[in-house]
Write a protein that holds these residues in place. Sequence first.
Motif, PDB file in Angstrom:
ATOM      1  N   GLN A 113       0.819  -1.208   0.000  1.00  0.00           N
ATOM      2  CA  GLN A 113       0.000   0.000   0.000  1.00  0.00           C
ATOM      3  C   GLN A 113       0.860   1.269   0.000  1.00  0.00           C
ATOM      4  O   GLN A 113       1.956   1.302   0.546  1.00  0.00           O
ATOM      5  N   VAL A 114       0.311   2.298  -0.624  1.00  0.00           N
ATOM      6  CA  VAL A 114       0.822   3.652  -0.452  1.00  0.00           C
ATOM      7  C   VAL A 114      -0.120   4.333   0.532  1.00  0.00           C
ATOM      8  O   VAL A 114      -1.327   4.439   0.285  1.00  0.00           O
ATOM      9  N   ILE A 115       0.418   4.757   1.653  1.00  0.00           N
ATOM     10  CA  ILE A 115      -0.378   5.257   2.778  1.00  0.00           C
ATOM     11  C   ILE A 115       0.005   6.703   3.057  1.00  0.00           C
ATOM     12  O   ILE A 115       1.172   7.080   2.958  1.00  0.00           O
ATOM     13  N   LEU A 152       0.319  13.650  -4.868  1.00  0.00           N
ATOM     14  CA  LEU A 152       0.318  12.258  -4.412  1.00  0.00           C
ATOM     15  C   LEU A 152      -0.930  11.525  -4.856  1.00  0.00           C
ATOM     16  O   LEU A 152      -1.962  12.125  -5.172  1.00  0.00           O
ATOM     17  N   ARG A 153      -0.846  10.181  -4.838  1.00  0.00           N
ATOM     18  CA  ARG A 153      -2.027   9.326  -4.965  1.00  0.00           C
ATOM     19  C   ARG A 153      -1.831   8.183  -3.990  1.00  0.00           C
ATOM     20  O   ARG A 153      -0.943   7.344  -4.179  1.00  0.00           O
ATOM     21  N   ALA A 154      -2.611   8.174  -2.929  1.00  0.00           N
ATOM     22  CA  ALA A 154      -2.473   7.173  -1.876  1.00  0.00           C
ATOM     23  C   ALA A 154      -3.609   6.157  -1.946  1.00  0.00           C
ATOM     24  O   ALA A 154      -4.740   6.483  -2.321  1.00  0.00           O
ATOM     25  N   VAL A 204      -4.777  23.584   9.140  1.00  0.00           N
ATOM     26  CA  VAL A 204      -4.846  22.123   9.271  1.00  0.00           C
ATOM     27  C   VAL A 204      -6.036  21.580   8.483  1.00  0.00           C
ATOM     28  O   VAL A 204      -5.944  20.536   7.827  1.00  0.00           O
ATOM     29  N   ALA A 205      -7.154  22.292   8.520  1.00  0.00           N
ATOM     30  CA  ALA A 205      -8.345  21.865   7.778  1.00  0.00           C
ATOM     31  C   ALA A 205      -8.044  21.749   6.285  1.00  0.00           C
ATOM     32  O   ALA A 205      -8.459  20.786   5.626  1.00  0.00           O
ATOM     33  N   HIS A 206      -7.305  22.709   5.740  1.00  0.00           N
ATOM     34  CA  HIS A 206      -6.982  22.684   4.309  1.00  0.00           C
ATOM     35  C   HIS A 206      -6.002  21.561   3.970  1.00  0.00           C
ATOM     36  O   HIS A 206      -6.133  20.902   2.927  1.00  0.00           O
ATOM     37  N   ILE A 207      -5.033  21.320   4.839  1.00  0.00           N
ATOM     38  CA  ILE A 207      -4.083  20.229   4.592  1.00  0.00           C
ATOM     39  C   ILE A 207      -4.806  18.885   4.615  1.00  0.00           C
ATOM     40  O   ILE A 207      -4.592  18.026   3.751  1.00  0.00           O
ATOM     41  N   LYS A 208      -5.697  18.698   5.592  1.00  0.00           N
ATOM     42  CA  LYS A 208      -6.436  17.432   5.687  1.00  0.00           C
ATOM     43  C   LYS A 208      -7.350  17.239   4.476  1.00  0.00           C
ATOM     44  O   LYS A 208      -7.472  16.125   3.950  1.00  0.00           O
ATOM     45  N   LYS A 209      -7.980  18.301   4.039  1.00  0.00           N
ATOM     46  CA  LYS A 209      -8.829  18.216   2.841  1.00  0.00           C
ATOM     47  C   LYS A 209      -8.003  17.761   1.640  1.00  0.00           C
ATOM     48  O   LYS A 209      -8.427  16.889   0.869  1.00  0.00           O
ATOM     49  N   GLY A 210      -6.799  18.314   1.487  1.00  0.00           N
ATOM     50  CA  GLY A 210      -5.927  17.923   0.387  1.00  0.00           C
ATOM     51  C   GLY A 210      -5.522  16.466   0.473  1.00  0.00           C
ATOM     52  O   GLY A 210      -5.455  15.759  -0.545  1.00  0.00           O
ATOM     53  N   MET A 211      -5.254  15.980   1.678  1.00  0.00           N
ATOM     54  CA  MET A 211      -4.877  14.576   1.858  1.00  0.00           C
ATOM     55  C   MET A 211      -6.020  13.648   1.476  1.00  0.00           C
ATOM     56  O   MET A 211      -5.812  12.618   0.818  1.00  0.00           O
ATOM     57  N   ILE A 212      -7.229  14.011   1.873  1.00  0.00           N
ATOM     58  CA  ILE A 212      -8.391  13.183   1.545  1.00  0.00           C
ATOM     59  C   ILE A 212      -8.624  13.156   0.039  1.00  0.00           C
ATOM     60  O   ILE A 212      -8.914  12.106  -0.545  1.00  0.00           O
ATOM     61  N   GLU A 213      -8.480  14.302  -0.606  1.00  0.00           N
ATOM     62  CA  GLU A 213      -8.672  14.374  -2.064  1.00  0.00           C
ATOM     63  C   GLU A 213      -7.623  13.550  -2.817  1.00  0.00           C
ATOM     64  O   GLU A 213      -7.870  13.113  -3.949  1.00  0.00           O
ATOM     65  N   SER A 214      -6.473  13.320  -2.184  1.00  0.00           N
ATOM     66  CA  SER A 214      -5.393  12.559  -2.821  1.00  0.00           C
ATOM     67  C   SER A 214      -5.441  11.077  -2.482  1.00  0.00           C
ATOM     68  O   SER A 214      -4.516  10.338  -2.848  1.00  0.00           O
ATOM     69  N   SER A 215      -6.493  10.623  -1.815  1.00  0.00           N
ATOM     70  CA  SER A 215      -6.556   9.240  -1.334  1.00  0.00           C
ATOM     71  C   SER A 215      -7.781   8.507  -1.879  1.00  0.00           C
ATOM     72  O   SER A 215      -8.849   9.099  -2.043  1.00  0.00           O
ATOM     73  N   ASP A 216      -7.600   7.213  -2.149  1.00  0.00           N
ATOM     74  CA  ASP A 216      -8.696   6.390  -2.646  1.00  0.00           C
ATOM     75  C   ASP A 216      -9.624   5.897  -1.535  1.00  0.00           C
ATOM     76  O   ASP A 216     -10.784   5.570  -1.790  1.00  0.00           O
TER      77      ASP A 216
END
Length: 249
Positions: A92-94, A162-164, A187-199
Amino acid sequence: MLKLERHQLILQKLKTHRKVHSTILSVELQVSEDTVRRDLKELEAQHLLHKVHGGALSIENKILSYNERSVSDLDKKKQIAKKAVKLIHDGQVIIMTGSSTNLELVKLIPANINSTIFTYSLPIALQLSHHPTIEVIFIGGKLNKSAQVTIGIDVMNSISKLRADICFMGTDALNIERGMTESDWEVAHIKKGMIESSDYVVSMCISTKIMEARRYAVVPINDIDVIVTDDQIDESLLVPFKERGIVVM
């Protein structure tokens, strides 16, 4: 105006606005700024607000330091970590946020797991440096010394590329109507970006933060695939999430 009346008015304003400014309070209460500062100090001593430079924040708006978070609700975080580690597999890419719950999670990853983990958390990266087969990629940026994470445009740019396969998301508050919310705008914006980059998105959320809400939106509840919480949760609180098709562990 009596001191007790001033205290009640200050607390009422905090309840409505989540923060107060000493200079504005001085005018509204018709007292000196020194008097306001003494009032805020007394209220902080009673654990009714969090005093900051130039004013005060409501208790729920206070952003805990990493050291404070790492010892808070530790038993619950360990319970969550034991459940969530079952979602980690070879190849996995996590991507992980800098939560203290995620720190407990990485401590439990079996030695034979071979995967890649992206994180902007110094404590998590250092903990993973001891794992024999995990490839650790630290997302660099401006260091928030208190939270022990990197922040800023460099972090956002790296995450956007990224694509996680899976994202383990530390959670400040989760609400069926307002979704995932945060006390800190950046922090809210960083977390939003992480979610958008994850399957696949896993919300690591202690029971006391479920059906809570904070000021800044991260994502709607339908963007969450799994909620992992502790065993102290009132099961009735989880029903609306399950009805939306979210897996609860």
